[in-house]
Design an enzyme around this catalytic site. Structure first.
Site, PDB file in Angstrom:
ATOM      1  N   GLY A 175       0.848  -1.200   0.000  1.00  0.00           N
ATOM      2  CA  GLY A 175       0.000   0.000   0.000  1.00  0.00           C
ATOM      3  C   GLY A 175       0.874   1.238   0.000  1.00  0.00           C
ATOM      4  N   GLY A 176       0.340   2.307   0.585  1.00  0.00           N
ATOM      5  CA  GLY A 176       1.073   3.574   0.614  1.00  0.00           C
ATOM      6  C   GLY A 176       2.397   3.469   1.346  1.00  0.00           C
ATOM      7  N   GLY A 229      23.840  10.683 -30.296  1.00  0.00           N
ATOM      8  CA  GLY A 229      23.329  11.313 -29.077  1.00  0.00           C
ATOM      9  C   GLY A 229      23.888  10.641 -27.842  1.00  0.00           C
ATOM     10  N   ALA A 230      24.105   9.326 -27.948  1.00  0.00           N
ATOM     11  CA  ALA A 230      24.624   8.590 -26.796  1.00  0.00           C
ATOM     12  C   ALA A 230      26.028   9.071 -26.447  1.00  0.00           C
ATOM     13  CB  ALA A 230      24.612   7.096 -27.076  1.00  0.00           C
TER      14      ALA A 230
HETATM   15  C1  HXC Z   1      -3.485  -3.729  12.458  1.00  0.00           C
HETATM   16  C2  HXC Z   1      -2.470  -5.641  11.750  1.00  0.00           C
HETATM   17  C3  HXC Z   1      -2.295  -5.106  10.468  1.00  0.00           C
HETATM   18  C4  HXC Z   1      -2.766  -3.769  10.225  1.00  0.00           C
HETATM   19  C5  HXC Z   1      -1.457  -7.068  10.483  1.00  0.00           C
HETATM   20  N1  HXC Z   1      -1.946  -6.866  11.713  1.00  0.00           N
HETATM   21  N2  HXC Z   1      -1.674  -6.007   9.707  1.00  0.00           N
HETATM   22  N3  HXC Z   1      -3.057  -4.957  12.734  1.00  0.00           N
HETATM   23  N4  HXC Z   1      -3.348  -3.133  11.257  1.00  0.00           N
HETATM   24  N5  HXC Z   1      -2.589  -3.188   9.053  1.00  0.00           N
HETATM   25  C6  HXC Z   1      -1.900  -7.776  12.821  1.00  0.00           C
HETATM   26  C7  HXC Z   1      -2.775  -8.997  12.653  1.00  0.00           C
HETATM   27  O1  HXC Z   1      -4.075  -8.707  13.100  1.00  0.00           O
HETATM   28  C8  HXC Z   1      -2.087 -10.007  13.559  1.00  0.00           C
HETATM   29  O2  HXC Z   1      -2.394  -9.720  14.885  1.00  0.00           O
HETATM   30  C9  HXC Z   1      -0.631  -9.661  13.392  1.00  0.00           C
HETATM   31  O3  HXC Z   1      -0.594  -8.310  12.907  1.00  0.00           O
HETATM   32  C10 HXC Z   1       0.086 -10.536  12.407  1.00  0.00           C
HETATM   33  O4  HXC Z   1      -0.683 -10.588  11.215  1.00  0.00           O
HETATM   34  P1  HXC Z   1      -1.032 -11.958  10.475  1.00  0.00           P
HETATM   35  O5  HXC Z   1      -2.068 -11.650   9.471  1.00  0.00           O
HETATM   36  O6  HXC Z   1      -1.305 -13.013  11.486  1.00  0.00           O
HETATM   37  O7  HXC Z   1       0.370 -12.275   9.777  1.00  0.00           O
HETATM   38  P2  HXC Z   1       0.660 -12.880   8.361  1.00  0.00           P
HETATM   39  O8  HXC Z   1      -0.196 -14.078   8.125  1.00  0.00           O
HETATM   40  O9  HXC Z   1       2.123 -13.048   8.284  1.00  0.00           O
HETATM   41  O10 HXC Z   1       0.189 -11.775   7.306  1.00  0.00           O
HETATM   42  C11 HXC Z   1       0.831 -10.531   7.251  1.00  0.00           C
HETATM   43  C12 HXC Z   1       0.030  -9.552   6.346  1.00  0.00           C
HETATM   44  C13 HXC Z   1      -1.446  -9.494   6.821  1.00  0.00           C
HETATM   45  C14 HXC Z   1       0.095 -10.064   4.917  1.00  0.00           C
HETATM   46  C15 HXC Z   1       0.730  -8.213   6.436  1.00  0.00           C
HETATM   47  O11 HXC Z   1      -1.460  -9.283   8.233  1.00  0.00           O
HETATM   48  C16 HXC Z   1      -2.216  -8.424   6.156  1.00  0.00           C
HETATM   49  O12 HXC Z   1      -2.651  -8.588   5.017  1.00  0.00           O
HETATM   50  N6  HXC Z   1      -2.428  -7.303   6.870  1.00  0.00           N
HETATM   51  C17 HXC Z   1      -3.235  -6.238   6.392  1.00  0.00           C
HETATM   52  C18 HXC Z   1      -2.509  -5.463   5.331  1.00  0.00           C
HETATM   53  C19 HXC Z   1      -3.297  -4.232   4.940  1.00  0.00           C
HETATM   54  O13 HXC Z   1      -4.273  -4.325   4.230  1.00  0.00           O
HETATM   55  N7  HXC Z   1      -2.858  -3.086   5.469  1.00  0.00           N
HETATM   56  C20 HXC Z   1      -3.429  -1.834   5.218  1.00  0.00           C
HETATM   57  C21 HXC Z   1      -2.906  -1.404   3.881  1.00  0.00           C
HETATM   58  S1  HXC Z   1      -3.384   0.207   3.455  1.00  0.00           S
HETATM   59  P3  HXC Z   1      -2.384 -10.821  16.057  1.00  0.00           P
HETATM   60  O14 HXC Z   1      -2.909 -10.125  17.248  1.00  0.00           O
HETATM   61  O15 HXC Z   1      -3.233 -11.944  15.568  1.00  0.00           O
HETATM   62  O16 HXC Z   1      -0.942 -11.216  16.201  1.00  0.00           O
HETATM   63  C22 HXC Z   1      -2.110   1.087   3.959  1.00  0.00           C
HETATM   64  C23 HXC Z   1      -2.260   2.504   3.657  1.00  0.00           C
HETATM   65  C24 HXC Z   1      -0.995   3.220   3.919  1.00  0.00           C
HETATM   66  O17 HXC Z   1      -1.200   0.639   4.509  1.00  0.00           O
HETATM   67  C25 HXC Z   1      -1.134   4.544   3.294  1.00  0.00           C
HETATM   68  C26 HXC Z   1       0.061   5.392   3.460  1.00  0.00           C
HETATM   69  C27 HXC Z   1      -0.077   6.625   2.657  1.00  0.00           C
END
Ligand code: HXC
Length: 519
Positions: free
Chosen positions: A171-172, A406-407
């Site tokens: 993502g971002g 040019g290169a």
């Molecule tokens: C809060 C999160 C989290 C998030 C993971 N966790 N991502 N908590 N916010 N974004 C937590 C999970 O709930 C879990 O908690 C622990 O972290 C580990 O995650 P798992 O899913 O068990 O691990 P894994 O299977 O290895 O998968 C990792 C992952 C997945 C692929 C990163 O967690 C995931 O898809 N997360 C969401 C990604 C996402 O969509 N993020 C937002 C993107 S938008 P527990 O308590 O069970 O240990 C964004 C915008 C940014 O980022 C913009 C900036 C400009």
């Protein structure tokens, strides 16, 4: 509380903080073949040099029951330490705390470190391993990211910024590393993408694996987003340490000077024979680079991306230099969109951080064709031209063989303020290659000859005439565009002498807010 109790309490709190999200999550993290944030920092920095700060920071979010789940340090470990005795500021996202997801307070911790690095004038290293914005925090997380981005932007060209990606970065969140100078990714365990495979599938229908969409292999060869691909986190930390050894602490300093035991007048006889008789035959420019630099030690950047051009760091008599070299072994060393962008960014980095640039030229021209034109070769080629022309660091160019059209101008020619432009006797500096030139100049005459033998003889004669006149460095040298024609085996010596004479070079560009490089 008695003083002893207070101290014990502190020791307990520290121990608690060091466990991040808890032993269970650490075990799970280790089981994926990954190190924890603190283990990574220990691998990266000089032994025992890390000073952690903000260990007691916790998040302030009360949504979704988060108020009941607080971890000391909140998802990122920050502080400073040394690499080869030089100060660096570092942050490492802690995947064991909410998946390393970015909260408001985590962003504040990272920003604090970045601000300190800017005050002190020291590199910033970020180790990324995060699920992105902390979903429960909503917009404060987005604001936190933007605070980091803004600092990345202001730090650009002031202190070196290096991003290691040792896990998810999606993502971002990808934009902080993207704003830094160098990105390094681990194979199989890291990925970067703006949207993951599931979203891609639902929006476009494309079925693609995480690795193919955003793995280290893809980003270090196809997109060029990643400068380095490493097979383990240890290898990654060592690569960062090595990279920093070539760089100054900031834009007002010089890179460290090393003792060199490699004689400056070392002759490399192999270079007198490396250029093949047949101008269409390739050779490995990497061999030339290694033969010239101290102890054959060349630290290549973007090794697997746009392989028709080589960029990287080395030392000459102990001083850091950046090297840009066409690679005849790949696509004949032609300049295309990717090679131009790759080299332009490298030249700009070197110029920003006072690292002199050595350019080795063997370029048949820009890659022709609709594909390249549609991709904007004009703009991309202009980037490289702009970068060289804008650069005020010492610039030494050696033309080995082809330098056409040019290169020729783009590859750090004399008129783009090249300080010393040398050529080997095998150099061919011309508007274009002989075959193309004869076709243009003699096309009508050739068409008028009906006898095939006579036609071939005529083409031969004209080609020889052209080669005699232009397929050499002496015409350019007669105009002073080439400062000297040098013996290939003596290149190391001549280049070192040239850079040594340029140590006190002073050159400034006209005063302006900033240039408008053709992005
Ligand atoms: C809060 C999160 C989290 C998030 C993971 N966790 N991502 N908590 N916010 N974004 C937590 C999970 O709930 C879990 O908690 C622990 O972290 C580990 O995650 P798992 O899913 O068990 O691990 P894994 O299977 O290895 O998968 C990792 C992952 C997945 C692929 C990163 O967690 C995931 O898809 N997360 C969401 C990604 C996402 O969509 N993020 C937002 C993107 S938008 P527990 O308590 O069970 O240990 C964004 C915008 C940014 O980022 C913009 C900036 C400009």
């Amino acid at each position: 509380m008695e003083i002893q109790e207070k101290v014990k309490n502190l020791i307990d709190l520290r121990a608690q903080a060091k466990l991040g999200g808890g032993q269970k999550r650490i075990d799970s993290h280790h089981s994926k073949g990954k190190f924890t944030a603190r283990e990574r920092i220990d691998m990266l920095l000089d032994e025992g040099s890390f000073e952690e700060i903000d260990m007691f920071v916790t998040h302030r979010c009360n949504n979704f029951g988060l108020e009941k789940e607080k971890f000391l340090g909140d998802g990122v470990v920050t502080g400073h330490g040394t690499i080869d005795g030089r100060i660096v500021f570092v942050y490492a996202q802690d995947f064991t705390v909410f998946g390393g997801s970015l909260s408001e307070t985590m962003a504040l911790k990272i920003c604090k470190i970045m601000d300190m690095a800017m005050k002190v004038g020291a590199p910033i290293i970020g180790i990324n391993d995060s699920g992105g914005a902390r979903i429960q925090e909503g917009v404060t997380s987005l604001a936190g990211y933007a605070e980091i981005f803004q600092r990345n932007i202001l730090a650009s060209g002031v202190v070196p910024q290096i991003s290691a990606i040792f896990g998810p970065c999606a993502g971002g969140a990808v934009y902080s590393p993207a704003l830094t100078d160098f990105i390094l990714m681990t194979e199989q365990t890291s990925y970067m993408f703006v949207t993951g495979p599931k979203v891609v599938k639902s929006v476009t229908g494309e079925d693609i694996s995480t690795e193919n969409l955003g793995g280290a292999g893809m980003h270090s060869s196809k997109s060029g987003v990643s400068h380095f691909k490493v097979s383990s986190e240890e290898e990654g930390c060592n690569a960062i340490r090595k990279l920093l050894s070539f760089l100054p602490q900031n834009n007002l300093e010089e890179a460290p000077l090393f003792d060199s035991n490699d004689p400056i007048n070392r002759m490399e006889d192999s270079l007198n024979e490396i250029i093949p008789d047949n101008p269409n035959q390739p050779y490995d420019m990497l061999q030339v680079v290694k033969a010239i630099v101290d102890n054959r030690d060349f630290f290549e950047v973007h090794k697997n991306y746009a392989r028709n051009i080589i960029v990287g760091f080395a030392r000459l008599n102990g001083s850091s230099i950046g090297i840009v070299a066409n690679q005849p072994n790949f696509l004949a060393g032609v300049l295309d969109c990717d090679a131009s962008r790759k080299a332009a960014r490298f030249v700009r980095f070197c110029d920003a951080f006072n690292i002199p640039i050595l350019t080795l030229v063997d370029v048949p021209g820009f890659l022709p064709g609709s594909n390249q034109e549609y991709m904007g070769i004009i703009t991309h080629g202009a980037k490289l031209m702009f970068a060289y022309g804008e650069a005020t660091v010492p610039k030494v160019t050696v033309t080995l063989r082809k330098s056409y059209g040019g290169a020729h101008d783009v590859m750090s020619c004399k008129q783009l303020r090249g300080d010393f432009n040398y050529a080997w006797p095998t150099a061919e500096i011309a508007v274009m290659g002989a075959a193309g030139a004869i076709e243009v100049l003699e096309g009508r005459n050739i068409a008028a000859i009906s006898n095939e033998e006579e036609k071939a003889a005529y083409i031969n004669e004209k080609t020889s005439e052209y080669k005699e006149k232009f397929a050499n460095p002496y015409q350019a040298a007669s105009f002073g565009y080439i400062d000297d024609v040098i013996e290939p085996r003596n290149t190391r010596f001549r280049v070192i002498r040239a850079f040594e004479s340029l140590q006190t070079k002073k050159l400034t560009n006209p005063l302006k807010k900033h240039s408008n490089i053709p992005l």
